[in-house]
Design a protein around this motif. Structure first.
Motif, short mmCIF file in Angstrom:
data_model
loop_
_atom_site.label_atom_id
_atom_site.label_comp_id
_atom_site.label_asym_id
_atom_site.label_seq_id
_atom_site.Cartn_x
_atom_site.Cartn_y
_atom_site.Cartn_z
N GLY A 99 21.72 10.10 22.29
CA GLY A 99 21.04 9.22 23.24
C GLY A 99 19.62 9.64 23.56
O GLY A 99 18.90 8.91 24.25
N THR A 100 19.20 10.81 23.09
CA THR A 100 17.83 11.26 23.35
C THR A 100 16.95 11.17 22.11
O THR A 100 15.75 10.93 22.23
N MET A 101 17.53 11.35 20.92
CA MET A 101 16.72 11.46 19.71
C MET A 101 15.88 10.21 19.45
O MET A 101 14.69 10.31 19.12
N HIS A 102 16.48 9.04 19.61
CA HIS A 102 15.71 7.82 19.32
C HIS A 102 14.69 7.56 20.43
O HIS A 102 13.61 7.02 20.17
N SER A 253 26.59 17.71 29.23
CA SER A 253 26.72 17.55 27.79
C SER A 253 28.09 16.98 27.46
O SER A 253 29.03 17.08 28.26
N TRP A 254 28.21 16.34 26.32
CA TRP A 254 29.50 15.82 25.88
C TRP A 254 29.62 15.89 24.37
O TRP A 254 28.63 16.01 23.65
N ARG A 255 30.87 15.85 23.90
CA ARG A 255 31.17 15.92 22.48
C ARG A 255 32.25 14.89 22.16
O ARG A 255 33.26 14.81 22.85
N GLY A 256 32.00 14.13 21.12
CA GLY A 256 32.98 13.12 20.72
C GLY A 256 33.09 13.02 19.21
O GLY A 256 32.15 13.34 18.49
N LEU A 257 34.23 12.58 18.74
CA LEU A 257 34.48 12.42 17.31
C LEU A 257 34.19 10.98 16.90
O LEU A 257 34.64 10.03 17.56
N ALA A 309 26.36 3.86 28.22
CA ALA A 309 25.89 4.22 29.55
C ALA A 309 25.07 5.51 29.51
O ALA A 309 24.05 5.64 30.20
N SER A 310 25.53 6.49 28.72
CA SER A 310 24.80 7.75 28.58
C SER A 310 23.42 7.51 27.99
O SER A 310 22.42 8.07 28.46
N ASP A 311 23.35 6.64 26.99
CA ASP A 311 22.08 6.31 26.34
C ASP A 311 21.10 5.73 27.35
O ASP A 311 19.92 6.13 27.41
#
Length: 325
Positions: A99-102, A253-257, A309-311
């Motif tokens: 959500g931050t890179m772009h 922070s979060w991690r998802g598959l 929502a995070s984005d």
């Protein structure tokens, strides 16, 4: 009746249309299922991925090699997941940075480039001060910051624009102060930022509680508040920022598959079911509990809504700190 070549081709095409998708679903997995990690070996994302991968091997009966594709502030690894064939043979760990890179102009990728499988970990950030700090609680710290000049205080905990930088900026904005009231000292992750706090190089630092555990146990730093919606089981005495101040704010922070977009829904369902069983395994829960990582399993559309929502939240914060337009 004599079949013409055209009729035969049409019949063959119809047969393939009716059988291709079920065959794809029924044949999965067709060989090893590669799990791509966009971050380096030895970190929290890598460690959780390797635990999940080892248990997934036993569940689906094929090897699950973990590949670290690092570089570009997460762009290389996240791109490798998105660019893989959508056949269920490549999955990966997406993190908050998608959500931050772009927003930082590093890539065009966002959460829509993936088939969401499940969110398995979300660790809220917390704010820390030195153990000998005069600030007894988060209210005292905010009162001091309200009376200081911009950038008089220094903070650390991640790269510029990283999750811990955004956590501090978001806290300040929620309290009605400029996002840059505290000067940010970039670091190569939470560990060196926290060490800088312990050494007296900065006045505050932001990181997750598991990341700060060693320095907390050593009596060098202490948390004032956690940016979550509820107190954490691993630190029940640490208040949430909202309950301690009345200001609404949470971030971590979060991690998802995930898999590449376009994955057959039947294969996605099989993958999600297999991963759900893995995350219920005693070995996994012990691993996560021993390290203080929060556990959850939010799948499919709910995970996609979470990423969306995070984005949006990250986009607003990055604009506020002047890192995106």
């Amino acid at each position: 009746m004599t079949l013409t070549k055209r009729h035969m081709l049409a019949a063959f095409a119809a047969l393939m249309t009716t059988t291709a998708l079920p065959a794809t679903a029924q044949s999965w997995p067709d060989g090893p299922v590669t799990m791509i990690v966009p971050w380096g070996a030895g970190g929290g994302t890598d460690a959780t991925a390797r635990m999940i991968g080892s248990l997934l091997e036993a569940e689906i009966g094929v090897p699950v090699p973990v590949e670290n594709r690092t570089g570009g502030s997460g762009v290389i690894g996240h791109s490798a997941i998105a660019d893989a064939a959508p056949d269920g043979q490549t999955i990966g760990v997406a993190t908050l940075e998608i959500g931050t890179m772009h927003n930082l102009g590093l890539t065009d990728l966002d959460y829509t480039a993936y088939t969401p499988l499940g969110l398995y970990n979300s660790d809220p950030a917390a704010i820390f001060v030195h153990a000998n700090s005069d600030h007894a609680d988060i209210g005292a710290l905010l009162a001091t910051l309200e009376g200081t000049a911009d950038r008089e205080f220094k903070g650390s905990g991640s790269a510029q624009g990283g999750v811990n930088h955004l956590a501090l900026a978001g806290m300040l904005m929620a309290a009605g102060m400029p996002a840059d009231r505290v000067a940010w000292v970039p670091s190569e992750g939470a560990a060196p930022g926290l060490q800088d706090l312990a050494a007296g190089g900065v006045e505050v630092a932001t990181a997750s509680l598991p990341e700060a555990a060693a320095l907390m146990e050593a009596g060098l730093i202490r948390p004032l508040a956690v940016f979550s919606t509820a107190r954490l089981d691993i630190a029940p005495d640490v208040p949430t920022f909202t309950e301690a101040t009345g200001h609404e704010f949470s971030l971590g922070s979060w991690r998802g598959l995930v898999a590449p977009t376009g994955l057959d829904p039947a294969v996605a369902e099989q993958l999600t079911a297999a991963l759900g069983k893995v995350l219920e395994a005693p070995e996994y829960t012990k691993f996560m509990t021993d390290r203080g990582y929060a556990m959850q399993w939010t799948t499919g559309a709910e995970f996609e809504a979470f990423m969306k929502a995070s984005d949006a939240a990250l986009s607003d914060t990055l604009k506020a700190v002047g890192l995106s337009n």
